[in-house]
Design a protein around this motif. Structure first.
Motif, PDB file in Angstrom:
ATOM      1  N   LEU A  71       0.888  -1.299  -0.369  1.00  0.00           N
ATOM      2  CA  LEU A  71       0.155  -0.171   0.790  1.00  0.00           C
ATOM      3  C   LEU A  71       1.190   1.137  -0.319  1.00  0.00           C
ATOM      4  O   LEU A  71       0.215   2.147  -0.814  1.00  0.00           O
ATOM      5  CB  LEU A  71      -0.953  -0.020   1.361  1.00  0.00           C
ATOM      6  N   ASN A  72       1.854   0.892   1.178  1.00  0.00           N
ATOM      7  CA  ASN A  72       3.064   2.815   0.744  1.00  0.00           C
ATOM      8  C   ASN A  72       3.358   2.606  -0.873  1.00  0.00           C
ATOM      9  O   ASN A  72       3.847   4.317  -1.164  1.00  0.00           O
ATOM     10  CB  ASN A  72       4.158   2.497   1.455  1.00  0.00           C
ATOM     11  N   THR A  73       3.614   1.742  -1.244  1.00  0.00           N
ATOM     12  CA  THR A  73       4.429   1.751  -2.782  1.00  0.00           C
ATOM     13  C   THR A  73       2.807   2.302  -3.737  1.00  0.00           C
ATOM     14  O   THR A  73       3.485   3.601  -4.492  1.00  0.00           O
ATOM     15  CB  THR A  73       4.587   0.569  -3.641  1.00  0.00           C
ATOM     16  N   ILE A  74       1.466   2.516  -3.465  1.00  0.00           N
ATOM     17  CA  ILE A  74       1.076   2.543  -4.454  1.00  0.00           C
ATOM     18  C   ILE A  74       0.174   4.173  -3.555  1.00  0.00           C
ATOM     19  O   ILE A  74      -0.533   4.875  -5.230  1.00  0.00           O
ATOM     20  CB  ILE A  74      -0.843   1.573  -4.082  1.00  0.00           C
ATOM     21  N   GLN A  75       0.800   4.012  -2.734  1.00  0.00           N
ATOM     22  CA  GLN A  75       0.361   5.555  -2.313  1.00  0.00           C
ATOM     23  C   GLN A  75       1.044   6.707  -2.453  1.00  0.00           C
ATOM     24  O   GLN A  75       0.879   7.338  -3.359  1.00  0.00           O
ATOM     25  CB  GLN A  75       0.619   5.944  -0.936  1.00  0.00           C
ATOM     26  N   ALA A  76       2.197   6.443  -3.380  1.00  0.00           N
ATOM     27  CA  ALA A  76       3.336   7.127  -3.370  1.00  0.00           C
ATOM     28  C   ALA A  76       3.838   7.153  -4.749  1.00  0.00           C
ATOM     29  O   ALA A  76       4.266   8.157  -5.231  1.00  0.00           O
ATOM     30  CB  ALA A  76       5.426   6.276  -3.008  1.00  0.00           C
TER      31      ALA A  76
ATOM     32  N   TYR B 228       0.269   6.583  -6.928  1.00  0.00           N
ATOM     33  CA  TYR B 228      -1.021   7.175  -7.442  1.00  0.00           C
ATOM     34  C   TYR B 228      -1.658   7.893  -7.078  1.00  0.00           C
ATOM     35  O   TYR B 228      -1.016   7.814  -5.895  1.00  0.00           O
ATOM     36  CB  TYR B 228      -1.183   5.755  -8.013  1.00  0.00           C
ATOM     37  N   PRO B 229      -2.795   8.534  -7.335  1.00  0.00           N
ATOM     38  CA  PRO B 229      -3.740   9.066  -6.734  1.00  0.00           C
ATOM     39  C   PRO B 229      -4.121   8.584  -5.519  1.00  0.00           C
ATOM     40  O   PRO B 229      -4.135   7.242  -5.504  1.00  0.00           O
ATOM     41  CB  PRO B 229      -4.624   9.835  -7.987  1.00  0.00           C
ATOM     42  N   TYR B 230      -4.118   9.814  -4.736  1.00  0.00           N
ATOM     43  CA  TYR B 230      -5.222   9.182  -2.589  1.00  0.00           C
ATOM     44  C   TYR B 230      -5.723   8.153  -3.648  1.00  0.00           C
ATOM     45  O   TYR B 230      -6.089   7.010  -2.477  1.00  0.00           O
ATOM     46  CB  TYR B 230      -4.953  10.601  -2.055  1.00  0.00           C
ATOM     47  N   VAL B 231      -6.677   8.724  -4.297  1.00  0.00           N
ATOM     48  CA  VAL B 231      -8.180   7.779  -4.558  1.00  0.00           C
ATOM     49  C   VAL B 231      -7.608   6.001  -4.723  1.00  0.00           C
ATOM     50  O   VAL B 231      -8.746   4.629  -4.227  1.00  0.00           O
ATOM     51  CB  VAL B 231      -8.586   8.594  -5.144  1.00  0.00           C
TER      52      VAL B 231
ATOM     53  N   PHE C 135      -4.724   4.907  -3.684  1.00  0.00           N
ATOM     54  CA  PHE C 135      -5.021   4.358  -2.437  1.00  0.00           C
ATOM     55  C   PHE C 135      -5.614   3.878  -1.734  1.00  0.00           C
ATOM     56  O   PHE C 135      -5.799   3.192  -0.772  1.00  0.00           O
ATOM     57  CB  PHE C 135      -3.503   5.243  -2.474  1.00  0.00           C
ATOM     58  N   LEU C 136      -6.148   5.366  -1.594  1.00  0.00           N
ATOM     59  CA  LEU C 136      -7.932   4.571  -0.690  1.00  0.00           C
ATOM     60  C   LEU C 136      -8.411   3.751  -1.331  1.00  0.00           C
ATOM     61  O   LEU C 136      -8.807   2.653  -0.194  1.00  0.00           O
ATOM     62  CB  LEU C 136      -8.380   5.362  -0.395  1.00  0.00           C
ATOM     63  N   LEU C 137      -8.900   3.399  -2.272  1.00  0.00           N
ATOM     64  CA  LEU C 137      -9.700   2.020  -2.854  1.00  0.00           C
ATOM     65  C   LEU C 137      -9.060   0.691  -2.449  1.00  0.00           C
ATOM     66  O   LEU C 137      -9.570   0.160  -2.025  1.00  0.00           O
ATOM     67  CB  LEU C 137      -9.820   2.353  -4.270  1.00  0.00           C
ATOM     68  N   ALA C 138      -7.940   0.617  -2.545  1.00  0.00           N
ATOM     69  CA  ALA C 138      -7.245  -0.655  -2.641  1.00  0.00           C
ATOM     70  C   ALA C 138      -6.778  -0.621  -1.091  1.00  0.00           C
ATOM     71  O   ALA C 138      -7.124  -2.078  -1.065  1.00  0.00           O
ATOM     72  CB  ALA C 138      -5.478  -0.279  -2.902  1.00  0.00           C
ATOM     73  N   PHE C 139      -6.975   0.319  -0.180  1.00  0.00           N
ATOM     74  CA  PHE C 139      -6.596  -0.197   1.459  1.00  0.00           C
ATOM     75  C   PHE C 139      -8.280  -0.570   1.346  1.00  0.00           C
ATOM     76  O   PHE C 139      -8.004  -1.968   2.167  1.00  0.00           O
ATOM     77  CB  PHE C 139      -6.397   0.579   2.045  1.00  0.00           C
ATOM     78  N   VAL C 140      -9.160   0.205   0.958  1.00  0.00           N
ATOM     79  CA  VAL C 140     -10.589  -0.236   1.508  1.00  0.00           C
ATOM     80  C   VAL C 140     -10.914  -1.949   1.002  1.00  0.00           C
ATOM     81  O   VAL C 140     -11.185  -3.306   2.201  1.00  0.00           O
ATOM     82  CB  VAL C 140     -11.625   0.512   1.189  1.00  0.00           C
ATOM     83  N   VAL C 141     -10.320  -2.110  -0.608  1.00  0.00           N
ATOM     84  CA  VAL C 141     -10.697  -3.557  -1.049  1.00  0.00           C
ATOM     85  C   VAL C 141     -10.123  -4.436  -0.304  1.00  0.00           C
ATOM     86  O   VAL C 141     -10.113  -5.574  -0.046  1.00  0.00           O
ATOM     87  CB  VAL C 141     -10.482  -3.648  -2.679  1.00  0.00           C
ATOM     88  N   GLY C 142      -8.482  -4.147  -0.188  1.00  0.00           N
ATOM     89  CA  GLY C 142      -7.492  -5.428   0.143  1.00  0.00           C
ATOM     90  C   GLY C 142      -8.071  -5.624   1.552  1.00  0.00           C
ATOM     91  O   GLY C 142      -8.011  -6.727   1.677  1.00  0.00           O
ATOM     92  N   PHE C 143      -8.443  -4.654   2.617  1.00  0.00           N
ATOM     93  CA  PHE C 143      -8.336  -5.297   4.189  1.00  0.00           C
ATOM     94  C   PHE C 143      -9.936  -5.817   3.754  1.00  0.00           C
ATOM     95  O   PHE C 143     -10.494  -6.875   4.625  1.00  0.00           O
ATOM     96  CB  PHE C 143      -8.901  -4.183   4.659  1.00  0.00           C
ATOM     97  N   VAL C 144     -11.037  -5.161   3.230  1.00  0.00           N
ATOM     98  CA  VAL C 144     -12.656  -6.034   3.295  1.00  0.00           C
ATOM     99  C   VAL C 144     -12.175  -7.446   2.341  1.00  0.00           C
ATOM    100  O   VAL C 144     -12.888  -8.550   2.772  1.00  0.00           O
ATOM    101  CB  VAL C 144     -13.269  -5.295   2.260  1.00  0.00           C
ATOM    102  N   ALA C 145     -11.548  -7.872   1.463  1.00  0.00           N
ATOM    103  CA  ALA C 145     -11.353  -9.163   0.696  1.00  0.00           C
ATOM    104  C   ALA C 145     -10.742  -9.800   1.780  1.00  0.00           C
ATOM    105  O   ALA C 145     -10.785 -10.992   1.781  1.00  0.00           O
ATOM    106  CB  ALA C 145     -10.550  -8.873  -0.363  1.00  0.00           C
ATOM    107  N   ALA C 146      -9.466  -9.498   2.317  1.00  0.00           N
ATOM    108  CA  ALA C 146      -8.384 -10.447   2.921  1.00  0.00           C
ATOM    109  C   ALA C 146      -9.218 -11.161   4.276  1.00  0.00           C
ATOM    110  O   ALA C 146      -9.290 -12.131   4.227  1.00  0.00           O
ATOM    111  CB  ALA C 146      -7.214  -9.898   3.610  1.00  0.00           C
ATOM    112  N   VAL C 147     -10.217 -10.492   4.581  1.00  0.00           N
ATOM    113  CA  VAL C 147     -11.439 -10.739   6.372  1.00  0.00           C
ATOM    114  C   VAL C 147     -11.968 -11.664   5.097  1.00  0.00           C
ATOM    115  O   VAL C 147     -12.957 -12.380   6.086  1.00  0.00           O
ATOM    116  CB  VAL C 147     -12.015  -9.574   6.303  1.00  0.00           C
ATOM    117  N   SER C 148     -12.859 -11.081   3.980  1.00  0.00           N
ATOM    118  CA  SER C 148     -13.614 -12.427   3.597  1.00  0.00           C
ATOM    119  C   SER C 148     -12.982 -13.287   3.218  1.00  0.00           C
ATOM    120  O   SER C 148     -14.084 -14.433   3.567  1.00  0.00           O
ATOM    121  CB  SER C 148     -14.320 -11.640   2.014  1.00  0.00           C
TER     122      SER C 148
END
Length: 260
Positions: free
Chosen positions: A218-223, A225-228, A230-243
């Motif tokens: 995620l730090n690579t994505i944030q550095a 790509y646009p913040y949006v 990164f934010l989408l990757a953050f939320v989708v990544g966590f939600v997918a992992a927990v699913s």
């Protein structure tokens, strides 16, 4: 007073990932999880609730201790270390565990235990198996962080083993709603931070648009790509992992019921 504060902020050699201290903590966590599974049929609702209250109380007490240690060492009580403000992803169980143990079964209870058994489990597993930079030279803080993250895993296993979390996907949805609420609060805090004009890092849930997250990938994505993005990757990544975690829970319950 100074002598007491110096005493509780004692220094030790910094533990290493998969060194002796880390391995002992892992062994204790795995052993407690195994006991939850072995004795699951003998663990009453009263025992589970009392366990949540006790663990939750210890979370709070150790977090207070952590804040004292950080304040004393970083500012002599003259400057608060805002990077240590207790609203990280891994801090969320501190606010929920005791409350869940005190509640009677109902909608709010289901929301809280579903979160503690999924999102909190994911956070605990990540740190217990990939500790990163959680270890330091303060012996008490090393204990606090291993207790917090280790018990996040144990509590989740306790809730799963005693079937306090329904196997329906609605339970996963409830957990995700709690997660989103925490994200919204963290986001509001991060966006309001510049208004205080304090020259310190403040990055709750590692979501701030002003500072780069420390989470791998995620730090690579944030550095880059646009913040949006990164934010989408953050939320989708966590939600997918927990699913995936919840799907495994459903599978284990299904297989165990067939054997029974």
């Amino acid at each position: 007073m100074k002598g007491f504060l110096d005493f509780i902020t004692f220094n030790t050699e910094m533990p290493k990932a998969y060194g002796t201290y880390h391995l002992i903590c892992l062994f204790v966590v795995i052993a407690l999880c195994a006991l939850c599974i072995i004795f699951r049929k003998k663990l009453s609702d009263k025992f589970v609730n009392k366990s949540l209250v006790i663990v939750g109380a210890l979370y709070i007490a150790l977090e207070v201790y952590k804040q004292i240690v950080f304040c004393w060492n970083y500012g002599q009580f003259t400057s608060y270390p805002w990077f240590a403000f207790p609203f990280a992803f891994c801090s969320s169980p501190i606010y929920l565990t005791m409350l869940a143990g005190l509640l009677k079964k109902g909608k709010l209870y289901e929301y809280l235990v579903s979160y503690l058994a999924t999102y909190a489990l994911f956070a605990g597993l990540c740190v217990m198996f990939i500790p990163g930079d959680v270890f330091c030279y303060w012996g008490g803080i090393n204990f606090q962080t291993m207790f917090l993250h280790g018990m996040m895993v144990v509590v989740a296993f306790l809730l799963f083993a005693t079937k306090k979390v329904p196997t329906k996907w609605s339970a996963y949805l409830k957990a995700s709603i709690v997660f989103v609420i925490f994200l919204a609060i963290a986001m509001a805090l991060n966006l309001a931070w510049p208004l205080l004009k304090i020259d310190q890092t403040f990055n709750m849930f590692q979501l701030s648009p002003y500072y780069t997250t420390t989470y791998p990938v995620l730090n690579t994505i944030q550095a880059n790509y646009p913040y949006v993005v990164f934010l989408l990757a953050f939320v989708v990544g966590f939600v997918a992992a927990v699913s995936i975690i919840f799907a495994l829970y459903k599978l284990v319950i299904k297989l165990s019921s067939k054997k029974a």
